[in-house]
Motif scaffolding. Structure first.
Motif, short mmCIF file in Angstrom:
data_model
loop_
_atom_site.label_atom_id
_atom_site.label_comp_id
_atom_site.label_asym_id
_atom_site.label_seq_id
_atom_site.Cartn_x
_atom_site.Cartn_y
_atom_site.Cartn_z
N PRO A 198 131.75 -82.76 103.75
CA PRO A 198 131.64 -81.33 104.08
C PRO A 198 132.42 -80.46 103.12
O PRO A 198 133.49 -80.85 102.64
N ASP A 199 131.88 -79.30 102.83
CA ASP A 199 132.58 -78.33 101.98
C ASP A 199 133.53 -77.57 102.89
O ASP A 199 133.28 -76.45 103.30
N PHE A 200 134.69 -78.20 103.18
CA PHE A 200 135.50 -77.75 104.31
C PHE A 200 136.50 -76.66 103.97
O PHE A 200 137.18 -76.14 104.85
N GLY A 201 136.63 -76.26 102.71
CA GLY A 201 137.43 -75.10 102.35
C GLY A 201 138.92 -75.25 102.58
O GLY A 201 139.50 -74.48 103.36
N PRO A 202 139.60 -76.20 101.93
CA PRO A 202 141.04 -76.37 102.15
C PRO A 202 141.84 -75.15 101.71
O PRO A 202 141.50 -74.49 100.73
N VAL A 203 142.90 -74.87 102.47
CA VAL A 203 143.76 -73.73 102.15
C VAL A 203 145.22 -74.14 101.95
O VAL A 203 146.05 -73.31 101.58
N GLN A 204 145.54 -75.39 102.21
CA GLN A 204 146.93 -75.82 102.13
C GLN A 204 146.98 -77.30 101.77
O GLN A 204 146.15 -78.09 102.21
N ASN A 205 147.98 -77.68 100.97
CA ASN A 205 148.18 -79.07 100.56
C ASN A 205 149.55 -79.53 101.03
O ASN A 205 150.57 -78.91 100.68
N ASN A 206 149.59 -80.59 101.85
CA ASN A 206 150.85 -81.10 102.40
C ASN A 206 151.11 -82.52 101.90
O ASN A 206 150.16 -83.28 101.67
N ILE A 207 152.38 -82.87 101.78
CA ILE A 207 152.77 -84.21 101.37
C ILE A 207 153.85 -84.72 102.31
O ILE A 207 154.82 -84.02 102.60
#
Length: 471
Positions: free
Chosen positions: A50-59
């Motif tokens: 799905p082209d889910f449109g991420p807005v944040q990257n967490n580690i």
């Protein structure tokens, strides 16, 4: 030390949990180290992600083997991968529905990733030291969001942890999470119907029902002219907006006040909804009109025919179509001659027949009736079938008719002589009118081939007209 499998081709595999997909990632390396495309929108969506449109990257960094994180289900989608190290992952579907409680486990290293849909519980146990677990999410954390949790030791899920839970580091909070029988399922993203009191809004309620995730808003509940519309709801909780509202007084739209109101309702409001839909990954359904065409065609209008509206109403509807088309996930349902509950042409003709009035009805405008219930049925079909986004013509099937033909059919169905209906031209009908009169398209027949190719079979207009009048 992380062991990475080099040379894989990018490929996907389905899991028992609906919507959750495992991806094998190509990793390129040599004596210096390795490189991978951890998230590549074009390639991965082409394979079905799905082209889910991420807005944040967490580690999440974990320095010890056996670190175990609890089963948490959040109201957003996740793209989960490992930057370094290796994990055993366990996922449990905590969404409402038949797949509730379904479990999937696998190992992830830098060469394997997984897409975790909204509402699926996510947990892992590290199998290598210094493991960095990464995830892209398509919403920002909010205290208003609804979460669900499952105990890592739940007997129903029966997850076979590589390292026994008694021997690993687990937070006290994770130890206290409920068993599956006591979990609060994550509800579906909400569906909002705008214009709920109109004839289409009522038909949509009859078709969709009144489940907890369904909301019906009148103008008093949600004013599309409100400049603060973008903050009127927590829009990330919504999966679908159906815009069933419109300004439909085509003649009044030719006045100064009506012109303003038509543009606010039919163009500015849909434009605001399109912006909200684009920013929040919402599917926007918008109902349009045959009035976006000038009625000069010699064949049924197709979805890709050029817009050429004649009057203010048609111009405002055309502008709304253009605005809605900017939302990546949109369905524009272009329809004609809508008949639903409440006052309408069909009810008026039936009333005249019963009262002994012999009307003169326009005979040089040709189109097809579209019952509001048919639009509602088509809406549900497009949303549930996963049909390609875009514009679809939606009308009932059958031979085109003039308004005079429709009137005569109504007279016949209710038991009166159809010859009582006389034909008149549009020009003669409006001759001498004291108020502004909107130009009408003379030919409003819409080609429904594209809709039918999705598996939808329009019902015949004459049969529905009879059912509508005798029920």
């Amino acid at each position: 030390m992380t062991v990475v499998e080099f040379g894989k081709a990018l490929q996907v595999a389905q899991t028992p949990i609906p919507g959750m997909i495992v991806l094998e990632l190509p990793v390129h390396g040599d004596a210096r180290g390795w490189f991978k495309e951890n998230w590549q929108r074009e390639k991965m969506t082409a394979l079905g992600l799905p082209d889910f449109g991420p807005v944040q990257n967490n580690i999440s960094f974990n320095d010890a083997v056996g670190t175990t994180r609890g089963i948490h289900a959040e109201p957003w989608d996740k793209w989960v991968s490992v930057a370094t190290g290796r994990i055993f992952g366990a996922w449990v579907d905590l969404r409402e529905g038949p797949s509730f409680g379904t479990v999937f486990t696998t190992e992830l290293d830098p060469s394997r990733a997984i897409f975790v849909p909204r509402g699926v519980g996510n947990s892992y146990q590290t199998l290598a030291p210094d493991t960095a677990y990464t995830y892209l999410v398509n919403d920002h954390w909010s205290p208003e969001a609804s979460y669900s949790f499952l105990n890592l030791a739940d007997e129903t899920a029966d997850i076979s942890w590589p390292i026994p839970l008694a021997d690993v580091e687990i937070s006290e909070k994770d130890k206290k999470h409920p068993r599956l029988a006591d979990v609060t399922p994550i509800a579906p993203r909400k569906t909002l119907v705008v214009g709920a009191n109109g004839q289409l809004g009522r038909a949509l309620r009859a078709e969709l029902g009144d489940a907890a995730h369904l909301e019906y808003a009148t103008r008093a509940d949600l004013d599309l002219a409100d400049p603060d519309l973008s903050t009127a709801r927590r829009w990330r909780d919504y999966g679908t907006i159906i815009n069933a509202g419109a300004y439909t007084a085509v003649d009044l739209a030719e006045t100064a006040e009506g012109r303003r109101d038509a543009w606010i309702a039919n163009a500015e409001g849909p434009a605001r909804l399109a912006r909200i839909a684009a920013e929040n990954g919402i599917t926007l359904v918008h109902v349009s009109s045959d009035y976006v065409f000038d009625g000069t065609a010699d064949r049924p209008y197709r979805e890709d025919d050029a817009l050429a509206p004649l009057g203010v109403y048609g111009q405002s509807k055309a502008a709304g179509d253009v605005a809605v088309a900017t939302a990546p996930r949109h369905y524009i349902l272009r329809t004609s001659w809508v008949i639903g509950e409440g006052r309408n042409f069909v009810r008026t003709m039936a009333s005249l027949a019963e009262r002994g009035v012999d009307p003169a009805v326009v005979s040089d405008q040709v189109g097809r009736l579209t019952f509001a219930s048919e639009i509602a049925r088509a809406t549900v079909h497009l949303l549930s079938s996963g049909a390609p986004y875009g514009t679809y013509n939606v009308t009932n099937s059958g031979d085109p008719m003039s308004w005079a033909d429709v009137a005569r059919t109504v007279f016949r169905i209710v038991g009166h002589d159809p010859a009582r209906v006389s034909a008149v031209s549009t020009a003669d009908y409006f001759a001498g009118a004291s108020a502004p009169v909107a130009p009408r398209p003379a030919y409003s027949v819409l080609d429904t081939t594209r809709l039918e190719q999705t598996g939808f079979v329009p019902r015949e207009a004459a049969a529905m007209l009879k059912d509508y009048l005798v029920s």
